[in-house]
Design a protein around this motif. Sequence first.
Motif, PDB file in Angstrom:
ATOM      1  N   CYS A   3     -15.534   9.337  11.488  1.00  0.00           N
ATOM      2  CA  CYS A   3     -14.525  10.188  10.829  1.00  0.00           C
ATOM      3  C   CYS A   3     -13.647   9.478  10.247  1.00  0.00           C
ATOM      4  N   CYS A   4     -13.602   9.519   8.886  1.00  0.00           N
ATOM      5  CA  CYS A   4     -12.549   8.859   8.086  1.00  0.00           C
ATOM      6  C   CYS A   4     -12.495   7.458   8.607  1.00  0.00           C
ATOM      7  N   PRO A   5     -13.627   6.673   8.784  1.00  0.00           N
ATOM      8  CA  PRO A   5     -13.535   5.348   9.210  1.00  0.00           C
ATOM      9  C   PRO A   5     -12.798   4.433   8.380  1.00  0.00           C
ATOM     10  N   ALA A   6     -12.075   3.398   9.190  1.00  0.00           N
ATOM     11  CA  ALA A   6     -11.620   2.154   8.450  1.00  0.00           C
ATOM     12  C   ALA A   6     -12.826   1.215   8.611  1.00  0.00           C
ATOM     13  N   LEU A   7     -13.567   1.057   7.835  1.00  0.00           N
ATOM     14  CA  LEU A   7     -14.980   0.111   7.627  1.00  0.00           C
ATOM     15  C   LEU A   7     -14.380  -1.392   7.148  1.00  0.00           C
ATOM     16  N   ASN A   8     -13.441  -1.283   6.308  1.00  0.00           N
ATOM     17  CA  ASN A   8     -12.969  -2.552   5.738  1.00  0.00           C
ATOM     18  C   ASN A   8     -11.610  -2.782   5.858  1.00  0.00           C
ATOM     19  N   SER A  16     -10.758   4.023  -4.953  1.00  0.00           N
ATOM     20  CA  SER A  16      -9.894   4.866  -4.061  1.00  0.00           C
ATOM     21  C   SER A  16      -8.684   4.598  -3.336  1.00  0.00           C
ATOM     22  N   ARG A  17      -8.563   3.366  -3.089  1.00  0.00           N
ATOM     23  CA  ARG A  17      -7.229   2.949  -2.519  1.00  0.00           C
ATOM     24  C   ARG A  17      -6.143   2.688  -3.462  1.00  0.00           C
ATOM     25  N   ILE A  18      -6.696   2.345  -4.674  1.00  0.00           N
ATOM     26  CA  ILE A  18      -5.541   2.347  -5.768  1.00  0.00           C
ATOM     27  C   ILE A  18      -4.881   3.848  -6.179  1.00  0.00           C
ATOM     28  N   ASP A  19      -5.999   4.846  -6.191  1.00  0.00           N
ATOM     29  CA  ASP A  19      -5.533   6.089  -6.259  1.00  0.00           C
ATOM     30  C   ASP A  19      -4.890   6.633  -5.124  1.00  0.00           C
ATOM     31  N   GLY A  20      -5.269   6.175  -4.027  1.00  0.00           N
ATOM     32  CA  GLY A  20      -4.636   6.961  -2.855  1.00  0.00           C
ATOM     33  C   GLY A  20      -3.447   5.996  -2.166  1.00  0.00           C
ATOM     34  N   ALA A  21      -2.864   5.032  -3.188  1.00  0.00           N
ATOM     35  CA  ALA A  21      -1.805   4.364  -2.819  1.00  0.00           C
ATOM     36  C   ALA A  21      -0.705   5.109  -2.162  1.00  0.00           C
ATOM     37  N   HIS A  22      -0.490   6.184  -2.811  1.00  0.00           N
ATOM     38  CA  HIS A  22       0.866   7.137  -2.175  1.00  0.00           C
ATOM     39  C   HIS A  22       0.354   8.325  -1.226  1.00  0.00           C
ATOM     40  N   ASP A  23      -1.038   8.178  -0.646  1.00  0.00           N
ATOM     41  CA  ASP A  23      -1.499   9.007   0.174  1.00  0.00           C
ATOM     42  C   ASP A  23      -0.329   9.653   1.377  1.00  0.00           C
ATOM     43  N   LEU A  26      -2.225   8.364   4.834  1.00  0.00           N
ATOM     44  CA  LEU A  26      -2.430   6.717   4.823  1.00  0.00           C
ATOM     45  C   LEU A  26      -1.984   5.937   3.444  1.00  0.00           C
ATOM     46  N   PRO A  27      -0.901   5.857   3.206  1.00  0.00           N
ATOM     47  CA  PRO A  27      -0.356   5.176   2.051  1.00  0.00           C
ATOM     48  C   PRO A  27      -0.924   3.445   2.302  1.00  0.00           C
ATOM     49  N   SER A  28      -0.908   2.981   1.128  1.00  0.00           N
ATOM     50  CA  SER A  28      -1.241   1.748   1.152  1.00  0.00           C
ATOM     51  C   SER A  28      -0.516   0.699   2.202  1.00  0.00           C
ATOM     52  N   GLY A  29       0.900   0.940   2.161  1.00  0.00           N
ATOM     53  CA  GLY A  29       1.668   0.161   2.950  1.00  0.00           C
ATOM     54  C   GLY A  29       1.327   0.274   4.503  1.00  0.00           C
ATOM     55  N   LEU A  30       0.901   1.517   4.860  1.00  0.00           N
ATOM     56  CA  LEU A  30       0.586   1.750   6.137  1.00  0.00           C
ATOM     57  C   LEU A  30      -0.813   1.172   6.686  1.00  0.00           C
ATOM     58  N   LEU A  77     -12.418   6.169   0.746  1.00  0.00           N
ATOM     59  CA  LEU A  77     -13.472   6.801   0.450  1.00  0.00           C
ATOM     60  C   LEU A  77     -14.441   5.696  -0.097  1.00  0.00           C
ATOM     61  N   ASP A  78     -14.111   4.883  -1.020  1.00  0.00           N
ATOM     62  CA  ASP A  78     -15.161   3.892  -1.644  1.00  0.00           C
ATOM     63  C   ASP A  78     -15.779   3.190  -0.627  1.00  0.00           C
ATOM     64  N   ASP A  79     -15.066   2.848   0.533  1.00  0.00           N
ATOM     65  CA  ASP A  79     -15.697   1.942   1.700  1.00  0.00           C
ATOM     66  C   ASP A  79     -16.606   2.821   2.241  1.00  0.00           C
ATOM     67  N   SER A  80     -16.621   4.013   2.644  1.00  0.00           N
ATOM     68  CA  SER A  80     -17.447   4.981   3.376  1.00  0.00           C
ATOM     69  C   SER A  80     -18.631   5.269   2.370  1.00  0.00           C
ATOM     70  N   VAL A  81     -18.707   5.472   1.088  1.00  0.00           N
ATOM     71  CA  VAL A  81     -19.721   5.938   0.115  1.00  0.00           C
ATOM     72  C   VAL A  81     -20.397   4.242   0.263  1.00  0.00           C
ATOM     73  N   THR A  82     -19.811   3.368   0.080  1.00  0.00           N
ATOM     74  CA  THR A  82     -20.582   1.811  -0.233  1.00  0.00           C
ATOM     75  C   THR A  82     -21.315   1.597   1.284  1.00  0.00           C
ATOM     76  N   PHE A  83     -20.737   2.101   2.373  1.00  0.00           N
ATOM     77  CA  PHE A  83     -21.545   1.599   3.515  1.00  0.00           C
ATOM     78  C   PHE A  83     -22.522   2.628   3.813  1.00  0.00           C
ATOM     79  N   ASN A  84     -22.344   3.918   3.415  1.00  0.00           N
ATOM     80  CA  ASN A  84     -23.449   4.729   3.402  1.00  0.00           C
ATOM     81  C   ASN A  84     -24.775   4.407   2.670  1.00  0.00           C
ATOM     82  N   ALA A  85     -24.236   3.949   1.409  1.00  0.00           N
ATOM     83  CA  ALA A  85     -25.381   3.472   0.756  1.00  0.00           C
ATOM     84  C   ALA A  85     -26.159   2.243   1.201  1.00  0.00           C
ATOM     85  N   ARG A  86     -25.514   1.276   1.897  1.00  0.00           N
ATOM     86  CA  ARG A  86     -26.211   0.017   2.282  1.00  0.00           C
ATOM     87  C   ARG A  86     -26.970   0.654   3.425  1.00  0.00           C
TER      88      ARG A  86
END
Length: 96
Positions: A3-8, A16-23, A26-30, A77-86
């Motif tokens: 669930c919303c895994p931190a795979l990387n 997705s990290r760039i777009d979500g920098a101010h989420d 989970l902002p990029s600093g956190l 998100l991108d990490d999850s998508v890539t991991f799923n594809a692998r």
Amino acid sequence: MLCCPALNLSSDMTQSRIDGAHDPVLPSGLLAVISSSYVQNDCDSKNPLASPYFATDVTLRQFPSTLIFTGSEDPLLDDSVTFNARLRGLGVKSYL
């Protein structure tokens, strides 16, 4: 089930990290603080024991069926998508 895994845990930037920098959750600093608390340096962050994203194909072929939950605005998100594809590419049943 992941669930919303931190795979990387590396500092590699994805769209997705760039777009979500101010989420607000989970902002990029956190994300950077959490990652650096878990691993001691950037080399460790690419160790598959800390970041399954970097696991070898041999290891990933041994994964059980996997269900990955993530949000469309998740900075990871991108990490999850890539991991799923692998996983799927290696013949592992995986759903995103």
